[in-house]
Design a protein around this motif. Structure first.
Motif, mmCIF file in Angstrom:
data_model
loop_
_atom_site.group_PDB
_atom_site.id
_atom_site.type_symbol
_atom_site.label_atom_id
_atom_site.label_comp_id
_atom_site.label_asym_id
_atom_site.label_seq_id
_atom_site.Cartn_x
_atom_site.Cartn_y
_atom_site.Cartn_z
ATOM 1 N N ASN A 56 -67.484 77.586 -54.805
ATOM 2 C CA ASN A 56 -66.381 77.480 -55.753
ATOM 3 C C ASN A 56 -65.900 76.051 -56.028
ATOM 4 O OD1 ASN A 56 -65.453 79.636 -57.210
ATOM 5 N ND2 ASN A 56 -63.368 79.385 -56.423
ATOM 6 N N GLY A 91 -67.312 73.884 -57.764
ATOM 7 C CA GLY A 91 -67.587 73.526 -59.163
ATOM 8 C C GLY A 91 -68.997 72.983 -59.350
ATOM 9 N N LYS A 92 -69.875 73.306 -58.405
ATOM 10 C CA LYS A 92 -71.243 72.769 -58.410
ATOM 11 C C LYS A 92 -72.060 73.260 -59.614
ATOM 12 C CE LYS A 92 -73.678 74.127 -54.910
ATOM 13 N NZ LYS A 92 -74.784 75.008 -55.337
ATOM 14 N N SER A 93 -72.008 74.550 -59.883
ATOM 15 C CA SER A 93 -72.805 75.077 -61.000
ATOM 16 C C SER A 93 -72.315 74.491 -62.321
ATOM 17 C CB SER A 93 -72.706 76.602 -61.070
ATOM 18 O OG SER A 93 -72.984 77.157 -59.825
ATOM 19 N N SER A 94 -71.006 74.403 -62.478
ATOM 20 C CA SER A 94 -70.449 73.837 -63.714
ATOM 21 C C SER A 94 -70.866 72.377 -63.862
ATOM 22 C CB SER A 94 -68.927 73.924 -63.701
ATOM 23 O OG SER A 94 -68.509 75.249 -63.468
ATOM 24 N N THR A 127 -73.038 80.166 -63.042
ATOM 25 C CA THR A 127 -71.689 79.915 -62.527
ATOM 26 C C THR A 127 -71.109 81.180 -61.901
ATOM 27 O OG1 THR A 127 -70.965 80.148 -64.800
ATOM 28 C CG2 THR A 127 -70.977 77.935 -63.912
ATOM 29 N N LYS A 160 -71.208 84.210 -59.153
ATOM 30 C CA LYS A 160 -71.718 84.300 -57.795
ATOM 31 C C LYS A 160 -72.601 85.532 -57.645
ATOM 32 C CE LYS A 160 -69.191 80.869 -57.208
ATOM 33 N NZ LYS A 160 -69.043 80.870 -58.675
ATOM 34 N N ASP A 196 -59.660 67.238 -64.202
ATOM 35 C CA ASP A 196 -58.702 67.579 -65.269
ATOM 36 C C ASP A 196 -57.490 68.325 -64.734
ATOM 37 O OD1 ASP A 196 -59.519 70.766 -65.980
ATOM 38 O OD2 ASP A 196 -61.128 69.558 -65.123
ATOM 39 N N ALA A 217 -66.091 68.929 -65.331
ATOM 40 C CA ALA A 217 -67.063 69.655 -66.151
ATOM 41 C C ALA A 217 -66.401 70.108 -67.445
ATOM 42 C CB ALA A 217 -67.604 70.858 -65.372
ATOM 43 N N THR A 218 -65.095 70.245 -67.414
ATOM 44 C CA THR A 218 -64.359 70.726 -68.585
ATOM 45 C C THR A 218 -64.239 69.649 -69.656
ATOM 46 O OG1 THR A 218 -63.107 72.165 -67.130
ATOM 47 C CG2 THR A 218 -62.186 71.816 -69.315
#
Ligand code: GDP
Length: 209
Positions: free
Chosen positions: A42, A44-47, A61, A63, A154, A183-184
């Protein structure tokens, strides 16, 4: 903001899923350059991977159970790969890396010659948890270059962001890269791309420097 302007950015956009590896026999040949990306579940690795490679769904993203013991390989070209390590830190039992990452992942990290860099992804609101420190200390002992990415930047105001960056910076070795990322919004994307270029295109550094 996109990654299309630099050669490294272009290369990262070519990343394609290659394989999910469940045992050592399935590993691709130990050649070229691999950069591994790790982080607590959680974080934020995939993002981050999706944003870095400018592809919406390269790394999933969502699981999925069973992802905790596999290595996911992406490749830009046959000699440049990105390796997505399973998220850690959810286990109730506290313990060392070995508890989380037995067998395949531990041996990959310990022995892989192609592994030239480790990106550690942390939620900027919760940096340097025990499991992160274990990984960072272990990589330091192995002499594996590291780049720490404090993502979800952010979510913080500018002042808090600067403070957190300085705090983390002060707690790790000077040789370790530390940066904020989102990532956002794409904040820090260029800096991260640059860090990847350092590992994937080391000859360029020699020529430049
Ligand atoms: P992973 O488990 O480390 O792969 O984490 P994910 O990439 O799946 O992200 C976990 C949650 O954090 C998801 O709800 C994401 O939408 C959210 N998230 C990830 N990166 C960012 C970011 O940079 N900013 C914000 N605001 N949310 C993020």
């Amino acid at each position: 903001m996109t990654n299309s302007l630099t050669p490294m950015g272009k290369l990262l956009r070519q990343a394609r899923y290659v394989a999910s590896i469940h045992n050592l026999r399935e590993l691709p040949p130990d050649a070229g350059v691999e950069v591994a990306i790790a982080g607590r579940s959680n974080a934020g690795k995939s993002s981050l991977i999706n944003r870095l490679c400018d592809q919406k769904a390269l790394a999933r993203t969502s699981k999925t159970p069973g992802r905790t013991r596999q290595l996911v390989f992406f490749e830009m070209d046959p000699l440049r790969k990105l390796v997505d390590l399973p998220g850690y830190g959810y286990a109730k039992v506290s313990g060392d890396l070995k508890t989380h990452w037995q067998g395949l992942i531990q041996s990959y990290l310990d022995h892989r010659l192609a592994l030239k860099g480790l990106v550690v992804v942390m939620d900027i609101r919760h940096p340097l948890k025990d499991s992160d420190r274990e990984l960072i200390n272990w990589a330091g002992m192995r002499g594996l270059p590291q780049h720490l990415v404090l993502t979800k930047a952010d979510k913080l105001k500018h002042g808090q962001l600067t403070q957190t960056l300085a705090k983390v910076r002060a707690q790790v070795d000077d040789a370790v890269g530390v940066q904020a990322f989102s990532a956002t919004t794409g904040l820090g994307l260029e800096q991260l791309t640059e860090a990847m270029a350092h590992w994937y295109e080391p000859d360029k550094d020699l020529i430049a420097g």
